[in-house]
Design a protein around this motif. Structure first.
Motif, PDB file in Angstrom:
ATOM      1  N   HIS A 141      -1.802   5.193 -10.330  1.00 34.14           N
ATOM      2  CA  HIS A 141      -1.121   3.907 -10.158  1.00 34.14           C
ATOM      3  C   HIS A 141      -1.263   3.448  -8.709  1.00 34.14           C
ATOM      4  O   HIS A 141      -0.334   3.581  -7.901  1.00 34.14           O
ATOM      5  CB  HIS A 141       0.356   4.030 -10.537  1.00 34.14           C
ATOM      6  N   PRO A 142      -2.419   2.903  -8.352  1.00 33.25           N
ATOM      7  CA  PRO A 142      -2.630   2.481  -6.953  1.00 33.25           C
ATOM      8  C   PRO A 142      -1.799   1.258  -6.593  1.00 33.25           C
ATOM      9  O   PRO A 142      -1.569   0.369  -7.410  1.00 33.25           O
ATOM     10  CB  PRO A 142      -4.132   2.167  -6.925  1.00 33.25           C
ATOM     11  N   LYS A 143      -1.367   1.232  -5.355  1.00 37.08           N
ATOM     12  CA  LYS A 143      -0.648   0.087  -4.807  1.00 37.08           C
ATOM     13  C   LYS A 143      -1.211  -0.240  -3.429  1.00 37.08           C
ATOM     14  O   LYS A 143      -1.613   0.659  -2.688  1.00 37.08           O
ATOM     15  CB  LYS A 143       0.852   0.373  -4.696  1.00 37.08           C
ATOM     16  N   LEU A 144      -1.215  -1.513  -3.115  1.00 37.02           N
ATOM     17  CA  LEU A 144      -1.683  -1.976  -1.820  1.00 37.02           C
ATOM     18  C   LEU A 144      -0.470  -2.261  -0.945  1.00 37.02           C
ATOM     19  O   LEU A 144       0.368  -3.102  -1.291  1.00 37.02           O
ATOM     20  CB  LEU A 144      -2.526  -3.241  -1.992  1.00 37.02           C
ATOM     21  N   VAL A 145      -0.364  -1.565   0.190  1.00 31.05           N
ATOM     22  CA  VAL A 145       0.761  -1.773   1.093  1.00 31.05           C
ATOM     23  C   VAL A 145       0.238  -2.158   2.465  1.00 31.05           C
ATOM     24  O   VAL A 145      -0.891  -1.836   2.831  1.00 31.05           O
ATOM     25  CB  VAL A 145       1.662  -0.524   1.199  1.00 31.05           C
ATOM     26  N   ALA A 146       1.061  -2.871   3.212  1.00 26.79           N
ATOM     27  CA  ALA A 146       0.655  -3.343   4.535  1.00 26.79           C
ATOM     28  C   ALA A 146       1.877  -3.546   5.393  1.00 26.79           C
ATOM     29  O   ALA A 146       3.008  -3.671   4.901  1.00 26.79           O
ATOM     30  CB  ALA A 146      -0.134  -4.647   4.421  1.00 26.79           C
ATOM     31  N   HIS A 147       1.643  -3.573   6.707  1.00 28.58           N
ATOM     32  CA  HIS A 147       2.730  -3.843   7.640  1.00 28.58           C
ATOM     33  C   HIS A 147       3.275  -5.253   7.433  1.00 28.58           C
ATOM     34  O   HIS A 147       4.478  -5.491   7.519  1.00 28.58           O
ATOM     35  CB  HIS A 147       2.222  -3.666   9.070  1.00 28.58           C
ATOM     36  N   ARG A 148       2.375  -6.198   7.122  1.00 26.28           N
ATOM     37  CA  ARG A 148       2.806  -7.556   6.798  1.00 26.28           C
ATOM     38  C   ARG A 148       3.341  -7.571   5.368  1.00 26.28           C
ATOM     39  O   ARG A 148       2.738  -7.034   4.457  1.00 26.28           O
ATOM     40  CB  ARG A 148       1.642  -8.532   6.901  1.00 26.28           C
ATOM     41  N   ARG A 149       4.426  -8.261   5.166  1.00 26.53           N
ATOM     42  CA  ARG A 149       5.046  -8.277   3.847  1.00 26.53           C
ATOM     43  C   ARG A 149       4.492  -9.384   2.960  1.00 26.53           C
ATOM     44  O   ARG A 149       4.421  -9.233   1.745  1.00 26.53           O
ATOM     45  CB  ARG A 149       6.564  -8.438   3.970  1.00 26.53           C
ATOM     46  N   GLY A 150       4.084 -10.492   3.529  1.00 26.03           N
ATOM     47  CA  GLY A 150       3.587 -11.599   2.737  1.00 26.03           C
ATOM     48  C   GLY A 150       2.078 -11.609   2.636  1.00 26.03           C
ATOM     49  O   GLY A 150       1.383 -10.797   3.254  1.00 26.03           O
ATOM     50  N   VAL A 168      -5.136 -11.399   0.830  1.00 27.76           N
ATOM     51  CA  VAL A 168      -4.571 -10.107   0.468  1.00 27.76           C
ATOM     52  C   VAL A 168      -3.082 -10.289   0.202  1.00 27.76           C
ATOM     53  O   VAL A 168      -2.365 -10.863   1.029  1.00 27.76           O
ATOM     54  CB  VAL A 168      -4.778  -9.072   1.590  1.00 27.76           C
ATOM     55  N   THR A 169      -2.631  -9.805  -0.949  1.00 23.65           N
ATOM     56  CA  THR A 169      -1.207  -9.868  -1.284  1.00 23.65           C
ATOM     57  C   THR A 169      -0.705  -8.453  -1.502  1.00 23.65           C
ATOM     58  O   THR A 169      -0.958  -7.846  -2.559  1.00 23.65           O
ATOM     59  CB  THR A 169      -0.969 -10.702  -2.557  1.00 23.65           C
ATOM     60  N   PRO A 170      -0.025  -7.862  -0.543  1.00 25.67           N
ATOM     61  CA  PRO A 170       0.425  -6.469  -0.672  1.00 25.67           C
ATOM     62  C   PRO A 170       1.459  -6.314  -1.784  1.00 25.67           C
ATOM     63  O   PRO A 170       2.234  -7.233  -2.070  1.00 25.67           O
ATOM     64  CB  PRO A 170       1.038  -6.164   0.698  1.00 25.67           C
ATOM     65  N   ASP A 171       1.449  -5.120  -2.379  1.00 28.25           N
ATOM     66  CA  ASP A 171       2.482  -4.791  -3.359  1.00 28.25           C
ATOM     67  C   ASP A 171       3.786  -4.408  -2.676  1.00 28.25           C
ATOM     68  O   ASP A 171       4.849  -4.435  -3.315  1.00 28.25           O
ATOM     69  CB  ASP A 171       2.018  -3.623  -4.241  1.00 28.25           C
ATOM     70  N   GLY A 172       3.713  -4.028  -1.394  1.00 20.60           N
ATOM     71  CA  GLY A 172       4.917  -3.630  -0.679  1.00 20.60           C
ATOM     72  C   GLY A 172       4.619  -3.367   0.780  1.00 20.60           C
ATOM     73  O   GLY A 172       3.480  -3.511   1.241  1.00 20.60           O
ATOM     74  N   GLY A 173       5.666  -2.971   1.503  1.00 19.84           N
ATOM     75  CA  GLY A 173       5.522  -2.677   2.916  1.00 19.84           C
ATOM     76  C   GLY A 173       5.369  -1.194   3.173  1.00 19.84           C
ATOM     77  O   GLY A 173       5.097  -0.401   2.260  1.00 19.84           O
ATOM     78  N   LEU A 174       5.574  -0.797   4.425  1.00 16.32           N
ATOM     79  CA  LEU A 174       5.378   0.584   4.825  1.00 16.32           C
ATOM     80  C   LEU A 174       6.658   1.412   4.798  1.00 16.32           C
ATOM     81  O   LEU A 174       6.636   2.580   5.200  1.00 16.32           O
ATOM     82  CB  LEU A 174       4.777   0.635   6.241  1.00 16.32           C
ATOM     83  N   ASN A 175       7.731   0.818   4.347  1.00 18.09           N
ATOM     84  CA  ASN A 175       9.015   1.517   4.397  1.00 18.09           C
ATOM     85  C   ASN A 175       9.456   2.060   3.049  1.00 18.09           C
ATOM     86  O   ASN A 175      10.608   2.434   2.873  1.00 18.09           O
ATOM     87  CB  ASN A 175      10.103   0.591   4.956  1.00 18.09           C
ATOM     88  N   GLY A 176       8.546   2.121   2.074  1.00 17.21           N
ATOM     89  CA  GLY A 176       8.901   2.650   0.768  1.00 17.21           C
ATOM     90  C   GLY A 176       8.851   4.162   0.727  1.00 17.21           C
ATOM     91  O   GLY A 176       8.659   4.839   1.743  1.00 17.21           O
TER      92      GLY A 176
END
Length: 313
Positions: free
Chosen positions: A25-34, A44-52
């Motif tokens: 179940h891959p997810k794309l995360v980034a420091h930017r939230r939007g 690029v639309t991240p699935d979430g941030g780095l704090n999960g």
């Protein structure tokens, strides 16, 4: 982009009737939230941030870098995120130039690491404690198999198959390879590599020798001639040349000669023996051995893979 390719390939694991393994179940995360645009212009639309929560596997994808980019303090949030996953016991991977972030985090010191071959001079100068392996496509970079680095822009494909094989089994890796036509690159990166950019320096004597060598690399016994033209003692010349360029004089001459040989193999109909002589090697057997050591393939294999063919008229 590697991120999108990895997301698609890993996301297909274990998802159809032929699959015998659990899905990923891959997810794309980034420091930017939007949503944001990548360096190549893709949205690029991240699935979430780095704090999960920590993931089982994280992958640092390729980073767009210029040779004069300042790296000090560049990725504090991302480096903290990587260290958190290392401490958690996650598998931490990088593709292509993503290994630079792991090097900045200090995780590759004392270990072997792969990255794109154009990063060789950066690793040489900024990360001397890292044993950079430009010829490798995938490299176990230590911590008991917890760090994996890969080299080359398309090495994400090799990483994807490695991860699928490691977590889902060889049969599923083979199925994914057939489905996406992911092939073997057993020759590694060296056939595609060119001479790494020498260090910029202010040694006028060495600069003058480098300029002379561009047109005289085929000179017999070139290092002796270089020493003589420099006006320095042999010991002083070799020390200053290495300090200025990052190469020994012999390595520098060999690199120039092999680069010229590559150009001839791609564009000329000359025989291998003639090319050997043209770049300064009277012994074609030595030339073939040296070429394979530096390029990873024989001259004949290189020509077959890289021959520039005229377009049909």
């Amino acid at each position: 982009m590697a991120a999108f390719g990895l997301h698609e390939v890993l996301g297909d694991t274990g998802t159809n009737d032929q699959a015998l393994s659990r899905p990923m179940h891959p997810k794309l995360v980034a420091h930017r939230r939007g949503p944001f645009r990548s360096s190549t212009g893709l949205m690029v639309t991240p699935d979430g941030g780095l704090n999960g929560d920590c993931a089982d596997v994280i992958i640092i994808c390729d980073i767009h870098l210029h040779h004069d980019d300042a790296l000090d303090g560049r990725w504090p949030a991302e480096i903290e995120w990587v260290h958190r996953h290392i401490d958690h016991g996650s598998l931490v991977c990088s593709t292509c130039s993503g290994a630079v972030l792991l090097a900045e985090a200090g995780l590759l010191d004392g270990a072997e690491a792969a990255s794109h071959w154009t990063m060789a001079d950066l690793f040489r100068d900024r990360y001397p404690a890292v044993r950079f392996r430009p010829e490798r496509i995938l490299c176990d970079s230590g911590r008991g198999g917890q760090l994996i680095t890969t080299g080359g822009a398309s090495s994400w494909q090799d990483l994807a198959l490695y991860l699928i094989g490691r977590f889902c089994g060889a049969d599923e890796a083979a199925r994914i390879a057939r489905l996406f036509l992911l092939g073997d690159r057993g020759y590694g990166q060296l056939p595609f590599a060119s001479m790494a950019r020498p260090r910029q320096h202010s040694d006028a004597v060495i600069s003058r020798i480098q300029e002379w060598l561009v047109d005289h690399y085929d000179t017999p016994a070139p290092v002796a001639v270089m020493v003589d033209r420099s006006g320095l003692s042999e010991r002083s010349f070799k020390r200053r040349f290495s300090a200025a360029t990052g190469y020994t004089p012999v390595e520098y001459v060999q690199a120039l000669r092999i680069e010229e040989a590559k150009q001839m193999l791609e564009t000329e109909d000359m025989g291998i023996e003639d090319i050997s002589a043209a770049v300064g090697y009277e012994d074609p057997t030595f030339f073939r051995r040296l070429f394979k050591r530096r390029a990873g393939v024989t001259p004949a294999q290189y020509r077959q893979r890289n021959r520039l063919r005229s377009l049909p008229r």
